[in-house]
Scaffold this active site. Structure first.
Site, PDB file in Angstrom:
ATOM      1  N   MET A 168      49.671  54.168-118.604  1.00 13.08           N
ATOM      2  CA  MET A 168      48.551  54.572-119.457  1.00 13.08           C
ATOM      3  C   MET A 168      48.883  54.498-120.954  1.00 13.08           C
ATOM      4  O   MET A 168      48.369  55.286-121.746  1.00 13.08           O
ATOM      5  CB  MET A 168      48.090  55.986-119.078  1.00 13.08           C
ATOM      6  CG  MET A 168      47.655  56.115-117.618  1.00 13.08           C
ATOM      7  SD  MET A 168      46.361  54.946-117.124  1.00 13.08           S
ATOM      8  CE  MET A 168      44.946  55.718-117.902  1.00 13.08           C
ATOM      9  N   ARG A 169      49.720  53.555-121.334  1.00  9.91           N
ATOM     10  CA  ARG A 169      50.033  53.351-122.754  1.00  9.91           C
ATOM     11  C   ARG A 169      49.731  51.902-123.113  1.00  9.91           C
ATOM     12  O   ARG A 169      49.909  51.024-122.281  1.00  9.91           O
ATOM     13  CB  ARG A 169      51.522  53.608-123.021  1.00  9.91           C
ATOM     14  CG  ARG A 169      51.978  54.992-122.656  1.00  9.91           C
ATOM     15  CD  ARG A 169      51.585  55.995-123.704  1.00  9.91           C
ATOM     16  NE  ARG A 169      51.995  57.356-123.359  1.00  9.91           N
ATOM     17  CZ  ARG A 169      51.767  58.396-124.129  1.00  9.91           C
ATOM     18  NH1 ARG A 169      51.152  58.267-125.288  1.00  9.91           N
ATOM     19  NH2 ARG A 169      52.146  59.597-123.757  1.00  9.91           N
ATOM     20  N   ASN A 186      48.338  43.627-116.176  1.00 11.22           N
ATOM     21  CA  ASN A 186      47.808  44.995-116.105  1.00 11.22           C
ATOM     22  C   ASN A 186      46.635  45.056-115.137  1.00 11.22           C
ATOM     23  O   ASN A 186      45.959  44.046-114.936  1.00 11.22           O
ATOM     24  CB  ASN A 186      47.330  45.423-117.499  1.00 11.22           C
ATOM     25  CG  ASN A 186      46.833  46.844-117.534  1.00 11.22           C
ATOM     26  OD1 ASN A 186      47.462  47.740-116.969  1.00 11.22           O
ATOM     27  ND2 ASN A 186      45.698  47.069-118.166  1.00 11.22           N
ATOM     28  N   HIS A 230      43.000  47.054-114.561  1.00 14.79           N
ATOM     29  CA  HIS A 230      42.044  47.887-115.280  1.00 14.79           C
ATOM     30  C   HIS A 230      40.915  48.299-114.332  1.00 14.79           C
ATOM     31  O   HIS A 230      40.383  47.459-113.609  1.00 14.79           O
ATOM     32  CB  HIS A 230      41.471  47.116-116.483  1.00 14.79           C
ATOM     33  CG  HIS A 230      40.503  47.931-117.270  1.00 14.79           C
ATOM     34  ND1 HIS A 230      40.912  48.941-118.105  1.00 14.79           N
ATOM     35  CD2 HIS A 230      39.153  47.948-117.279  1.00 14.79           C
ATOM     36  CE1 HIS A 230      39.844  49.530-118.624  1.00 14.79           C
ATOM     37  NE2 HIS A 230      38.768  48.947-118.132  1.00 14.79           N
TER      38      HIS A 230
HETATM   39  C1  GRF Z   1      44.241  52.924-111.427  1.00 12.38           C
HETATM   40  O1  GRF Z   1      42.881  53.191-111.235  1.00 12.38           O
HETATM   41  C2  GRF Z   1      44.425  51.861-112.499  1.00 12.38           C
HETATM   42  O2  GRF Z   1      43.394  50.918-112.530  1.00 12.38           O
HETATM   43  C3  GRF Z   1      44.405  52.691-113.756  1.00 12.38           C
HETATM   44  O3  GRF Z   1      45.095  53.874-113.414  1.00 12.38           O
HETATM   45  C4  GRF Z   1      44.997  54.112-112.019  1.00 12.38           C
HETATM   46  C5  GRF Z   1      46.402  54.231-111.496  1.00 12.38           C
HETATM   47  O4  GRF Z   1      46.454  54.640-110.172  1.00 12.38           O
HETATM   48  N1  GRF Z   1      44.952  51.960-114.869  1.00 12.38           N
HETATM   49  P1  GRF Z   1      47.831  54.650-109.396  1.00 12.38           P
HETATM   50  O5  GRF Z   1      48.849  55.391-110.256  1.00 12.38           O
HETATM   51  O6  GRF Z   1      48.230  53.245-109.112  1.00 12.38           O
HETATM   52  O7  GRF Z   1      47.530  55.422-108.138  1.00 12.38           O
END
Ligand code: GRF
Length: 239
Positions: free
Chosen positions: A135-136, A157, A159
């Site tokens: 998340m960065r 990535n 999304h």
């Molecule tokens: C997912 O929905 C991804 O698209 C978003 O963060 C969430 C991560 O889920 N960027 P996880 O940690 O893989 O369960």
């Protein structure tokens, strides 16, 4: 099948996408192996998932780094090869004209953390870096040190929306609140903007009138677990 793709992974949380990739590697449905899992948050479930699978892990605690910079300043901590003007000119994450001080602080703190990530990652041979719920955002400082071959993307990535709709941190929430009847997820390469890089693959699902936000998230995640391994395999086959 050609050579096994060496994949580094970065996470911030639960790691269900990481688990899907681990499972696909194990099942042999993708020609890849995970060489490390790094996290910007200590103690998350995704780190346990990696350790259970025998994967090396490390943490670069972004929140601590940013807090220390706030109280003690960051100039003394900057990487030796950090060039604010260069990074500022390339990036499309923050407006340096609107608030120059805020932009400089943002780019400097991220570069300090990114240098620590690069140092951890230097121990491993890696073909592709996969952000699995990391998340960065990355500044050009980091991106340029991974994408060293011109024109060759090496950071992927996932999304939680059908880009270019709903970039940012809450793709499923934004999709749901807008009242969309179709949601989806996107795997793309990282570039200098936020969620703007070239799209590799997408999967969509229908949103029923009775669906809650939790339903939308559950439908989306199930699609992510199919899409991410498939996109990694596509990359492996393209080499
Ligand atoms: C997912 O929905 C991804 O698209 C978003 O963060 C969430 C991560 O889920 N960027 P996880 O940690 O893989 O369960």
């Amino acid at each position: 099948m050609g050579k096994t793709l060496k994949v580094g992974t970065l996470i911030s949380g639960g790691g269900t996408n990481l688990q899907a990739i681990i499972n696909a590697c194990r099942a042999g449905s993708i020609n890849a192996e995970i060489v490390f899992t790094g996290s910007d948050v200590p103690g998350v479930r995704g780190l346990e998932r990696a350790q259970d699978a025998g994967i090396d892990t490390f943490v670069v605690n972004y929140a601590n780094i940013i807090a220390t910079c706030k109280t003690k300043g960051c100039d003394g901590r900057l990487p030796k090869d950090f060039d604010l003007n260069d990074i500022q000119a390339k990036q499309r994450l923050i407006d340096p004209v609107k608030d120059p001080e805020k932009a400089a602080f943002f780019l400097k703190t991220r570069a300090i953390a990114e240098k620590m990530l690069l140092d951890e990652m230097a121990d491993y041979e890696m073909d592709l870096l996969v952000l699995a719920g990391f998340m960065r955002v990355f500044t050009p400082y980091f991106i340029d040190r991974i994408n060293t071959e011109p024109g060759k993307h090496r950071i992927m990535n996932i999304h939680p929306a059908l880009l270019p709709a709903f970039p940012g941190t809450d793709g499923y929430g934004d999709t749901f609140r807008y009242g969309c009847k179709i949601g989806g997820c996107t795997v793309h390469f990282i570039d200098y903007g936020e969620d703007t890089g070239p799209i590799i693959g997408q999967k969509a699902f229908e949103i029923e009138d009775t669906d809650t936000l939790d339903d939308v998230k559950a439908k989306g995640l199930a699609k992510e677990w199919e899409l991410y391994p498939a996109c990694i395999q596509k990359y492996a086959e393209s080499l």
